[in-house]
Design a protein around this motif. Structure first.
Motif, PDB file in Angstrom:
ATOM      1  N   MET A   1       0.869  -1.156   0.023  1.00  0.00           N
ATOM      2  CA  MET A   1      -0.042  -0.007   0.101  1.00  0.00           C
ATOM      3  C   MET A   1       0.940   1.267  -0.095  1.00  0.00           C
ATOM      4  O   MET A   1       1.898   1.415   0.720  1.00  0.00           O
ATOM      5  N   ALA A   2       0.625   2.196  -0.768  1.00  0.00           N
ATOM      6  CA  ALA A   2       1.463   3.211  -0.839  1.00  0.00           C
ATOM      7  C   ALA A   2       1.178   4.349   0.106  1.00  0.00           C
ATOM      8  O   ALA A   2       0.215   4.253   0.677  1.00  0.00           O
ATOM      9  N   LEU A   3       2.131   5.026   0.418  1.00  0.00           N
ATOM     10  CA  LEU A   3       1.839   5.870   1.615  1.00  0.00           C
ATOM     11  C   LEU A   3       0.807   7.048   1.085  1.00  0.00           C
ATOM     12  O   LEU A   3       0.666   7.563  -0.181  1.00  0.00           O
ATOM     13  N   LEU A   4      -0.179   7.191   1.896  1.00  0.00           N
ATOM     14  CA  LEU A   4      -1.159   8.106   1.712  1.00  0.00           C
ATOM     15  C   LEU A   4      -0.532   9.687   1.668  1.00  0.00           C
ATOM     16  O   LEU A   4       0.210  10.157   2.449  1.00  0.00           O
ATOM     17  N   ASP A   5      -1.135  10.505   0.856  1.00  0.00           N
ATOM     18  CA  ASP A   5      -0.714  11.759   0.714  1.00  0.00           C
ATOM     19  C   ASP A   5      -1.065  12.633   1.937  1.00  0.00           C
ATOM     20  O   ASP A   5      -2.072  12.157   2.490  1.00  0.00           O
ATOM     21  N   ARG A   6      -0.429  13.760   1.946  1.00  0.00           N
ATOM     22  CA  ARG A   6      -0.580  14.641   3.196  1.00  0.00           C
ATOM     23  C   ARG A   6      -2.148  15.017   3.258  1.00  0.00           C
ATOM     24  O   ARG A   6      -2.390  15.148   4.490  1.00  0.00           O
ATOM     25  N   GLY A   7      -2.774  15.454   2.199  1.00  0.00           N
ATOM     26  CA  GLY A   7      -4.130  15.824   2.426  1.00  0.00           C
ATOM     27  C   GLY A   7      -4.993  15.087   2.610  1.00  0.00           C
ATOM     28  O   GLY A   7      -6.030  15.085   3.639  1.00  0.00           O
ATOM     29  N   GLN A  10      -4.722  14.494   6.685  1.00  0.00           N
ATOM     30  CA  GLN A  10      -5.454  15.453   7.358  1.00  0.00           C
ATOM     31  C   GLN A  10      -6.956  15.457   7.357  1.00  0.00           C
ATOM     32  O   GLN A  10      -7.385  15.749   8.238  1.00  0.00           O
ATOM     33  N   ARG A  11      -7.462  15.048   6.493  1.00  0.00           N
ATOM     34  CA  ARG A  11      -8.791  14.841   6.243  1.00  0.00           C
ATOM     35  C   ARG A  11      -9.316  13.639   7.206  1.00  0.00           C
ATOM     36  O   ARG A  11     -10.424  13.656   7.830  1.00  0.00           O
ATOM     37  N   ILE A  12      -8.577  12.666   7.143  1.00  0.00           N
ATOM     38  CA  ILE A  12      -8.763  11.606   8.200  1.00  0.00           C
ATOM     39  C   ILE A  12      -8.841  12.010   9.681  1.00  0.00           C
ATOM     40  O   ILE A  12      -9.606  11.708  10.593  1.00  0.00           O
ATOM     41  N   VAL A  13      -7.732  12.512  10.034  1.00  0.00           N
ATOM     42  CA  VAL A  13      -7.480  13.263  11.376  1.00  0.00           C
ATOM     43  C   VAL A  13      -8.664  13.979  11.628  1.00  0.00           C
ATOM     44  O   VAL A  13      -9.230  14.195  12.812  1.00  0.00           O
ATOM     45  N   GLY A  14      -9.155  15.006  10.631  1.00  0.00           N
ATOM     46  CA  GLY A  14     -10.084  16.037  11.063  1.00  0.00           C
ATOM     47  C   GLY A  14     -11.509  15.136  11.143  1.00  0.00           C
ATOM     48  O   GLY A  14     -12.225  15.614  12.289  1.00  0.00           O
ATOM     49  N   ALA A  15     -11.711  14.361  10.407  1.00  0.00           N
ATOM     50  CA  ALA A  15     -12.821  13.382  10.594  1.00  0.00           C
ATOM     51  C   ALA A  15     -13.126  12.683  11.965  1.00  0.00           C
ATOM     52  O   ALA A  15     -14.070  12.824  12.454  1.00  0.00           O
ATOM     53  N   LEU A  16     -12.014  12.340  12.454  1.00  0.00           N
ATOM     54  CA  LEU A  16     -11.969  11.538  13.977  1.00  0.00           C
ATOM     55  C   LEU A  16     -11.897  12.561  14.881  1.00  0.00           C
ATOM     56  O   LEU A  16     -12.794  12.328  15.981  1.00  0.00           O
ATOM     57  N   VAL A  17     -11.532  13.897  14.673  1.00  0.00           N
ATOM     58  CA  VAL A  17     -11.705  14.810  15.913  1.00  0.00           C
ATOM     59  C   VAL A  17     -13.321  15.472  15.654  1.00  0.00           C
ATOM     60  O   VAL A  17     -13.809  15.342  16.918  1.00  0.00           O
ATOM     61  N   LEU A  18     -13.700  15.334  14.695  1.00  0.00           N
ATOM     62  CA  LEU A  18     -15.346  15.774  14.773  1.00  0.00           C
ATOM     63  C   LEU A  18     -16.061  14.523  15.267  1.00  0.00           C
ATOM     64  O   LEU A  18     -16.959  14.956  15.983  1.00  0.00           O
TER      65      LEU A  18
END
Length: 192
Positions: A1-7, A10-18
């Protein structure tokens, strides 16, 4: 699996915080006011002060005392003479038979009218300079050290203290802190 791009990260972390914020705050929004708990503390009323505890000051009137007058001559004849009693006889014990009661504390005053007190003797040195050096070392540690000359020797003592139990504590403290093993003696004021 390739490394996830930075954007994407950030979206996954933001969704977890929400999602975490929703878990915390949504129950607060949907709770009803009638569900709030009503806590009541029942304590007895403060008692009234007893009448015997209430003190009201009363004014004090000065006493009317007549001045002293000379005793009439006929009254002097009726005075009962004072009979002096002899002091009780106390058996004297020769000093060679009198035991030194160093284990029992003696209360009161000594022959000089000073309170009986105790010191801890730490050393008896032939050299006065050595004794004074030890005295300065003890004073630097906060102890009330002093020296006394006796029969060609110079003694180093700490004290005095009034209670013998206090002298025993001082002796134990000196042994524990400075490794100096002393013994308890009666304090003798310096004689000129």
């Amino acid at each position: 699996m390739a490394l996830l791009d930075r954007g994407l990260r950030q979206r996954i972390v933001g969704a977890l915080v929400l999602l975490a914020l929703a878990v915390v705050f949504l129950p607060m929004l949907f709770s009803r006011p009638d569900e709030a708990r009503d806590v009541q503390v029942v304590a007895p009323a403060m008692p009234e002060p007893a009448d015997s505890l209430i003190v009201t000051p009363e004014p004090v009137e000065p006493l009317d005392i007549p001045p002293l007058q000379a005793m009439p001559e006929h009254a002097a004849e009726s005075v009962v003479p004072v009979v002096e009693q002899e002091p009780p006889v106390v058996a004297e014990v020769p000093s060679s038979q009198a035991p030194l009661a160093s284990d029992t504390p003696v209360a009161g005053l000594d022959e000089a009218g000073l309170p009986r007190s105790w010191s801890v003797q730490l050393a008896s040195l032939a050299s006065r300079e050595g004794a004074e050096a030890l005295q300065q070392k003890l004073r630097a540690q906060g102890y009330n050290a002093y020296v006394r000359s006796f029969e060609g020797k110079t003694r180093v003592l700490v004290g005095p203290v009034i209670e013998k139990t206090e002298a025993e504590r001082l002796r134990a403290q000196l042994k524990r802190q400075l490794q100096l093993d002393g013994f308890i003696v009666r304090f003798q004021p310096e004689r000129n």
